[in-house]
Design a protein around this motif. Structure first.
Motif, PDB file in Angstrom:
ATOM      1  N   ALA A 128      -2.355   4.687   5.783  1.00  0.00           N
ATOM      2  CA  ALA A 128      -1.346   4.785   6.760  1.00  0.00           C
ATOM      3  C   ALA A 128      -0.668   3.371   6.610  1.00  0.00           C
ATOM      4  O   ALA A 128      -1.295   2.456   6.247  1.00  0.00           O
ATOM      5  CB  ALA A 128      -1.506   5.213   8.347  1.00  0.00           C
ATOM      6  N   VAL A 129       0.591   3.257   6.983  1.00  0.00           N
ATOM      7  CA  VAL A 129       1.235   2.143   7.121  1.00  0.00           C
ATOM      8  C   VAL A 129       1.615   1.769   8.601  1.00  0.00           C
ATOM      9  O   VAL A 129       1.973   2.538   9.367  1.00  0.00           O
ATOM     10  CB  VAL A 129       2.906   1.910   6.322  1.00  0.00           C
ATOM     11  N   ILE A 130       1.212   0.401   9.049  1.00  0.00           N
ATOM     12  CA  ILE A 130       1.383  -0.042  10.452  1.00  0.00           C
ATOM     13  C   ILE A 130       2.127  -0.954  10.197  1.00  0.00           C
ATOM     14  O   ILE A 130       2.091  -2.220   9.816  1.00  0.00           O
ATOM     15  CB  ILE A 130      -0.161  -0.643  11.274  1.00  0.00           C
ATOM     16  N   ASN A 131       3.566  -1.021  10.864  1.00  0.00           N
ATOM     17  CA  ASN A 131       4.639  -1.919  10.819  1.00  0.00           C
ATOM     18  C   ASN A 131       4.578  -2.654  12.329  1.00  0.00           C
ATOM     19  O   ASN A 131       4.948  -2.058  13.218  1.00  0.00           O
ATOM     20  CB  ASN A 131       5.872  -1.604  10.538  1.00  0.00           C
ATOM     21  N   GLU A 144       5.699   0.704  14.617  1.00  0.00           N
ATOM     22  CA  GLU A 144       5.837   2.104  14.033  1.00  0.00           C
ATOM     23  C   GLU A 144       4.535   2.372  12.894  1.00  0.00           C
ATOM     24  O   GLU A 144       3.872   1.324  12.605  1.00  0.00           O
ATOM     25  CB  GLU A 144       7.060   2.496  13.395  1.00  0.00           C
ATOM     26  N   ILE A 145       3.913   3.652  13.083  1.00  0.00           N
ATOM     27  CA  ILE A 145       3.068   3.975  12.223  1.00  0.00           C
ATOM     28  C   ILE A 145       3.575   5.072  11.396  1.00  0.00           C
ATOM     29  O   ILE A 145       4.317   5.891  11.804  1.00  0.00           O
ATOM     30  CB  ILE A 145       1.826   4.403  13.052  1.00  0.00           C
ATOM     31  N   LYS A 146       3.384   5.034  10.034  1.00  0.00           N
ATOM     32  CA  LYS A 146       3.689   6.047   9.028  1.00  0.00           C
ATOM     33  C   LYS A 146       2.363   6.621   8.374  1.00  0.00           C
ATOM     34  O   LYS A 146       1.651   5.732   7.644  1.00  0.00           O
ATOM     35  CB  LYS A 146       4.811   5.446   8.002  1.00  0.00           C
ATOM     36  N   TYR A 177       6.030   9.319   3.245  1.00  0.00           N
ATOM     37  CA  TYR A 177       5.115   8.531   4.516  1.00  0.00           C
ATOM     38  C   TYR A 177       6.286   9.193   5.689  1.00  0.00           C
ATOM     39  O   TYR A 177       7.396   9.131   5.547  1.00  0.00           O
ATOM     40  CB  TYR A 177       5.617   7.338   4.423  1.00  0.00           C
ATOM     41  N   SER A 178       5.584   9.638   6.724  1.00  0.00           N
ATOM     42  CA  SER A 178       6.024  10.287   7.784  1.00  0.00           C
ATOM     43  C   SER A 178       5.861   9.332   8.973  1.00  0.00           C
ATOM     44  O   SER A 178       4.585   9.038   9.236  1.00  0.00           O
ATOM     45  CB  SER A 178       5.745  11.524   8.017  1.00  0.00           C
TER      46      SER A 178
END
Length: 130
Positions: A52-55, A63-65, A76-77
């Motif tokens: 996952a990507v944590i912004n 946001e988490i994608k 990525y959702s």
């Protein structure tokens, strides 16, 4: 002599602890989850957070994608709530979010950074690719 050794040990421990502390500027940015530890504590969340990507944006939005496979490609959702925000506490080295109700304890071991979700117990090894 004992006092000098005790003072030296205290200074060494304090310097090590200080060097592992992160600031809000260090935490701000895009983090990629490269590994999930303790994944048996919450397998569903562990699977969702794998890669996952944590912004953590400078304006304190959050946001988490999650990475999802779409055929041969990955997409990525965004799974975090709209208008979610985050706060960093440098004293406890924690990130709290307002809408996702998540608290991440940040730790650093050598050059590796970990976000541990306090609710699920999952430990995410993260890096800042950007």
């Amino acid at each position: 002599m004992k006092n000098i050794l005790a003072l030296f040990a205290f200074i060494l421990i304090a310097a090590t602890a200080q060097s592992q502390s992160l600031t809000q500027a260090d935490v701000t940015g895009t983090w990629l989850v490269v590994n999930v530890e303790n994944n048996s504590s919450n397998p569903k969340l562990a699977a969702a957070m794998q890669h996952a990507v944590i912004n953590l944006y400078a304006d304190n939005s959050f946001e988490i994608k999650e990475r999802q496979q779409s055929g041969a490609n990955y997409i990525y959702s965004t799974t975090s709530h709209k208008n979610a925000t985050w706060n960093f506490n440098p004293g406890t080295q924690t990130i709290t979010t307002n809408r996702a109700n998540m608290t991440f304890k940040i730790s650093k071991t050598g050059d590796k950074v970990f976000f541990t979700d306090q609710q699920s117990g999952l430990k995410f090894e993260v890096n800042k690719p950007i």
